[in-house]
Structure formats: C-alpha cells, structure tokens
Write a protein that holds these residues in place. Structure first.
Motif, PDB file in Angstrom:
ATOM      1  N   UNK A   1       0.912  -1.143   0.088  1.00  0.00           N
ATOM      2  CA  UNK A   1      -0.068  -0.150  -0.032  1.00  0.00           C
ATOM      3  C   UNK A   1       0.878   1.436   0.164  1.00  0.00           C
ATOM      4  N   UNK A   2       2.154   1.079  -0.651  1.00  0.00           N
ATOM      5  CA  UNK A   2       3.041   2.094  -0.410  1.00  0.00           C
ATOM      6  C   UNK A   2       3.861   2.273  -1.649  1.00  0.00           C
ATOM      7  N   UNK A   3       3.493   2.072  -2.739  1.00  0.00           N
ATOM      8  CA  UNK A   3       3.964   2.368  -4.037  1.00  0.00           C
ATOM      9  C   UNK A   3       3.588   3.731  -4.370  1.00  0.00           C
ATOM     10  N   UNK A   4       4.389   4.500  -4.754  1.00  0.00           N
ATOM     11  CA  UNK A   4       3.867   5.914  -5.084  1.00  0.00           C
ATOM     12  C   UNK A   4       3.914   6.446  -6.340  1.00  0.00           C
ATOM     13  N   UNK A   5       4.736   5.805  -7.335  1.00  0.00           N
ATOM     14  CA  UNK A   5       4.531   6.339  -8.578  1.00  0.00           C
ATOM     15  C   UNK A   5       5.804   5.328  -9.614  1.00  0.00           C
ATOM     16  N   UNK A   6       5.197   5.507 -10.862  1.00  0.00           N
ATOM     17  CA  UNK A   6       5.989   4.686 -11.664  1.00  0.00           C
ATOM     18  C   UNK A   6       6.067   5.182 -13.108  1.00  0.00           C
ATOM     19  N   UNK A   7       7.142   4.939 -13.786  1.00  0.00           N
ATOM     20  CA  UNK A   7       7.092   5.394 -15.288  1.00  0.00           C
ATOM     21  C   UNK A   7       7.777   4.193 -15.835  1.00  0.00           C
ATOM     22  N   UNK A   8       7.270   3.636 -17.061  1.00  0.00           N
ATOM     23  CA  UNK A   8       7.777   2.814 -17.918  1.00  0.00           C
ATOM     24  C   UNK A   8       8.099   3.491 -19.392  1.00  0.00           C
ATOM     25  N   UNK A   9       9.475   3.318 -19.606  1.00  0.00           N
ATOM     26  CA  UNK A   9       9.802   3.971 -20.825  1.00  0.00           C
ATOM     27  C   UNK A   9      10.194   2.751 -21.983  1.00  0.00           C
ATOM     28  N   UNK A  10       9.900   2.564 -23.073  1.00  0.00           N
ATOM     29  CA  UNK A  10      10.203   1.558 -24.067  1.00  0.00           C
ATOM     30  C   UNK A  10      10.503   2.319 -25.316  1.00  0.00           C
ATOM     31  N   UNK A  11      11.754   2.072 -25.568  1.00  0.00           N
ATOM     32  CA  UNK A  11      12.210   2.593 -27.163  1.00  0.00           C
ATOM     33  C   UNK A  11      12.115   4.100 -27.162  1.00  0.00           C
ATOM     34  N   UNK A  12      12.314   4.717 -25.916  1.00  0.00           N
ATOM     35  CA  UNK A  12      12.106   6.276 -25.891  1.00  0.00           C
ATOM     36  C   UNK A  12      10.761   6.921 -25.460  1.00  0.00           C
ATOM     37  N   UNK A  13       9.605   5.989 -25.471  1.00  0.00           N
ATOM     38  CA  UNK A  13       8.484   6.480 -25.484  1.00  0.00           C
ATOM     39  C   UNK A  13       7.995   6.105 -24.117  1.00  0.00           C
ATOM     40  N   UNK A  14       7.052   6.777 -23.261  1.00  0.00           N
ATOM     41  CA  UNK A  14       6.389   6.664 -22.068  1.00  0.00           C
ATOM     42  C   UNK A  14       5.357   5.623 -22.503  1.00  0.00           C
ATOM     43  N   UNK A  15       5.171   4.589 -22.181  1.00  0.00           N
ATOM     44  CA  UNK A  15       4.099   3.732 -22.546  1.00  0.00           C
ATOM     45  C   UNK A  15       2.882   3.438 -21.268  1.00  0.00           C
ATOM     46  N   UNK A  16       3.530   3.987 -19.953  1.00  0.00           N
ATOM     47  CA  UNK A  16       2.608   4.119 -18.872  1.00  0.00           C
ATOM     48  C   UNK A  16       3.356   4.672 -17.840  1.00  0.00           C
ATOM     49  N   UNK A  17       2.494   5.742 -17.050  1.00  0.00           N
ATOM     50  CA  UNK A  17       3.284   6.368 -16.179  1.00  0.00           C
ATOM     51  C   UNK A  17       1.954   6.724 -14.941  1.00  0.00           C
ATOM     52  N   UNK A  18       2.139   6.819 -13.705  1.00  0.00           N
ATOM     53  CA  UNK A  18       1.110   6.811 -12.647  1.00  0.00           C
ATOM     54  C   UNK A  18       1.730   7.506 -11.509  1.00  0.00           C
ATOM     55  N   UNK A  19       0.856   8.360 -10.794  1.00  0.00           N
ATOM     56  CA  UNK A  19       1.020   8.545  -9.390  1.00  0.00           C
ATOM     57  C   UNK A  19      -0.029   8.281  -8.615  1.00  0.00           C
TER      58      UNK A  19
END
Length: 496
Positions: free
Chosen positions: A53-71
C-alpha cells in the motif's frame, strides 16, 4: 534521442498524442505500439496495489516512449521525492564527469585530498585506498560506520576509522564511502556536488536543480539526501541506457557508462538474488542482464538494455526484493521483441486506471458526539506535545497540535488527502519533510485516525486517538521514516 516537442501527430502505429504538459519529456505511446502488452502493466498495478500500500509512482519507458506512468495520490508528477541511496548513482556520475575532464583519476589516493584531516599516523591501509575503492564499496571496512549527531567533521571521522581489510579486497556497502566521493569532488573542483552536476547533467537533461542535503561542513551527503521527480529518474535511466548520450550529444563517455554499470566486484553468488549479481560504480547489477540504482524503501531506476527499457519507481516499502520481483514477473514478460497488434480497448482501460490511482483511504463513518470540537491537555511526553484540539465537525476538518516548538494545523481530508505545509515538525517527524497530505476518519466508535504522508519522501505517520469519557490516548505509527523517531510513546491526556 531526437528532440521532443510539446505536440506530436497521431502515429498510425498507435502512438497517442503528447499531452500539452510543459514538464513532460517523453512522448506518450500506446504500449502495444512499443511492443509492450497492456495487460502486463495492468497486472503490475494490480499486484502492487494488492501486495503493497506504499508504491507512490512509476514510469515505464520503452524505445524512448512513455508507455505508462502513474502517481498514487497524494503523490504527484511535479513533487520531488527523496531518493535515499539512489542518490549514489548520481554521485558516481559526477565522478565520471570529473575523470573525463581530468580532474580526478580512479587511482588517486583518498588521503591525498585531505592532508589536513588525517589524525596522527594513518593506518597502513589508508595508503592503499583509492577513489575506485570508494566507488565499488571496497574500502576494507567490515562494518558501515556513521558519524553521530554531534560529529561536525564527517571527512575526518571517516579518515579516523581503521579499515579491517586491504582496500579493494572486501565488498561492504558503505554510504560514508559515497559521502567521501562528494567531499573529494568538492575539494578537487571547489564546487558542491549538486552545483558541479548542474551544467553537466541536470541542465542538459531538463532536470530542475534539485535539493541535496549537506553535512555540517557544507558538503552534499552524496550517498543519500537527493530529491528529484519520477520523470527525472526516468531521464537519468534513459541517459545511461543511451550510454551517456543525450539529444545526439555525447555528454558522458560511453566507456565510463560501461564501466560504471558492469560488474566491478562480486557481492554474492545467489542467482535468484538481485543483491548478489555484482556491483559496479554505485550501480547494482540485476538479474536478466539489467542494472539499477536503488534507494531504501523502494526508489528504483531500472535499466534494461536487452529490452531497450527504463523503469522508474518511487515507494515506501520495506520489502524492496519483493517489489523488484513483481517487476520481473509482470512487466518483463510483457516486453516483446516483435510488433504487436493494437489493443485500443485495453489501452483505454489502462489510461482510465492510471488516472484514478490513489493510496488507500481511511473509512469515514461519521463523528463521535462530544469529540468533534474538543481540546485535550496532554501529560508530559517525549514528543513535546502539549495539547491536541479536534475540529472534526467542520466542512473541512482539522487538528491543531500544540508543541514546545509552536502550534500547527493539520487539515485532514474526508475521502481524500488534504495537502498542506507545517511550520514545525508534527509529533515524531523530526528530520522529515514539511509538506504533508492527510486523510482522517473514525476507524471505530471510539477511535479517530489521521494518516499523514510526508509526500516528498517515503514516510507515513499515523496518529490514532482513542476516546474514553474525558480521557484521550494517542498512539503513533511511523512507517518507513528512516530518519524519524524510534522512541514512540503512548501519550495520554484529559479534556479541558
């Protein structure tokens, strides 16, 4: 990587248009357009919400593109987050620039920079310890040694310790070794670490100049204390994935990047343990031929060269191993090496899910009669808390803490996190950040709880107030604070 623009055309492959956000660097893309399965990202979100219950954010970068990001609210895109030991990888980068510019060499002796700080006749091993030994955590110390709160001169403290082994022969994680890299850089250049990196790394990558804690002598702590945003972690990872190149310009030598992220020393032999795959220059080797910078409580910059991917994560978990395992079990299998068919429905489901991320809220079951506007005087306690005033029946409820340092109002949102800033530390949160976000609710007919995130850090504090007639009992739970108090006292008081 080519220059990024605020607006981009829709691509037939499924790329989504870049949102008009002045701080966003990576263009956004549907996952399948970059050969990432949307379901793998949804599975990642499901797992971290179910198991943490403690993950705050993430970003997934593939081939230089952000395919998912969230806070997860109350954490947000523009809020810097404390990096803890992920700071070390930035310090290593500064040393790489200094070596590239001829300011330092890996074989320079540590003591050569501090002729005024050696105490008496140094231990013979000090004539063997080099900058490369600091970078690889091979100082020869059997245990990590820390200055205490009264120590004014941290470099002299470190130089006054005796190594137990010949430097270069014994791996032992040592944050003060990284501090010494910062102190050496400042001695060699006349600039603080953060100032030295500003024109070389932060400005070129578009990272706002960050805050970085300092020691009593004005040296950046190096091994901890850096605050940057999630996107800045992702940029840093992309910079390393591109072997020191940014926007077509080679900023940092590719040879240095290769050395820094390769196995320089052994730190174990367990093939299933991501903390036993070898250590570079303040970077950890991972399974799956990846590498990472990481910090306590789950601050991650994961670089995956074989997948041409970067994953940035901020969190407050005590189980860093399990969080990394979730990455390998969900995201890694979803990164394919061949084109995927567009999945617009799945992409829409993912985007909707990302918009609604929020850390768990407390139940809000009404107000206990007679407490909503009460003031309670407290018995002497080690938190220095004199009184708590409850104003819970207001449209926007709040608490007032009266301490030795002064008085502060804590707004507690109903079914949301209410953000604010406190002028004085809340009870038991010394050394933590002043920006807070709180949610409150009645967790039982006799107990009100206020959950507070210090959302520039992994720290969370929960205050539980139990009411019995005119008596109050206050309990505190300080979750993943690191620098916070440990002597949490149950505080009692009486209604005025």
């Amino acid at each position: 990587m080519a220059k990024r623009y605020i607006f981009s055309l829709l691509l037939l492959t499924g790329c989504m248009p870049l949102l008009a956000q002045p701080t966003a660097y990576f263009p956004k893309s549907a996952p399948e357009a970059q050969s990432v399965v949307s379901d793998s990202i949804l599975s990642f979100i499901d797992r971290v919400e179910a198991e943490f219950d403690v993950v705050h954010s993430f970003m997934i970068i593939r081939h230089g593109y952000s395919v998912a990001e969230g806070w997860w609210a109350p954490y947000e895109r523009e809020a810097p987050h404390i990096m803890h030991s992920l700071s070390k990888s930035f310090t290593s980068t500064a040393i790489g620039f200094a070596v590239q510019e001829g300011v330092l060499t890996l074989d320079d002796l540590v003591v050569s920079f501090f002729p005024d700080k050696t105490i008496g006749k140094p231990h013979q091993y000090w004539n063997q310890m080099r900058i490369r030994d600091l970078l690889t955590m091979n100082t020869g110390h059997a245990e990590e040694r820390w200055p205490d709160a009264t120590t004014e001169d941290w470099a002299q403290f470190f130089l006054g310790t005796e190594p137990d082994f010949m430097p270069g022969t014994h791996f032992r994680y040592n944050s003060m070794a990284t501090y010494m890299l910062s102190a050496i850089l400042q001695r060699a250049t006349g600039e603080k670490l953060v100032d030295y990196l500003e024109p070389r790394l932060f400005q070129p990558l578009g990272i706002p100049k960050p805050d970085w804690k300092t020691c009593p002598d004005g040296v950046n702590t190096g091994g901890w204390g850096l605050q940057v945003r999630t996107e800045d972690i992702a940029k840093f990872g992309q910079f390393y994935l591109q072997k020191g190149k940014w926007e077509g310009e080679q900023l940092l030598s590719g040879d240095w990047v290769e050395m820094a992220t390769s196995k320089q020393v052994s730190n174990g032999s367990d093939p299933a343990n991501d903390w036993a795959q070898g250590y570079g220059f303040q970077f950890w080797r991972c399974r799956h031929n990846a590498y990472r910078g990481d910090g306590a409580c789950g601050q991650y910059c994961i670089v995956m060269p074989e997948q041409d991917a970067v994953i940035a994560i901020t969190s407050g978990t005590p189980d860093m191993h399990r969080l990394l395992q979730v990455v390998w079990e969900t995201l890694l299998p979803g990164m394919k090496d061949k084109p995927l068919f567009s999945q617009p429905e799945k992409d829409a489901e993912l985007r909707e899910r990302l918009k609604g991320l929020r850390l768990p809220l407390l139940a809000s079951g009404g107000v206990k009669a007679g407490v909503e506007d009460g003031t309670y005087r407290l018995k002497d306690n080690n938190a220095g808390l004199k009184a708590v005033r409850f104003r819970l029946q207001h449209a926007e409820p709040y608490l007032v803490f009266e301490t030795r340092a002064g008085t502060d109002t804590l707004w507690v949102g109903k079914e949301t996190y209410r953000k604010g800033t406190v002028a004085h530390p809340l009870p038991y949160t010394e050394n933590l950040e002043p920006e807070v976000a709180a949610n409150g609710g009645w967790v039982s007919p006799a107990a009100y709880e206020a959950r507070v995130y210090l959302y520039h850090s992994p720290a969370r504090v929960t205050y539980t107030f139990n009411f019995e007639g005119d008596k109050l009992t206050m309990k505190t739970d300080l979750h993943q604070a690191l620098l916070g108090r440990r002597d949490l006292e149950v505080i009692t008081g009486q209604r005025e």
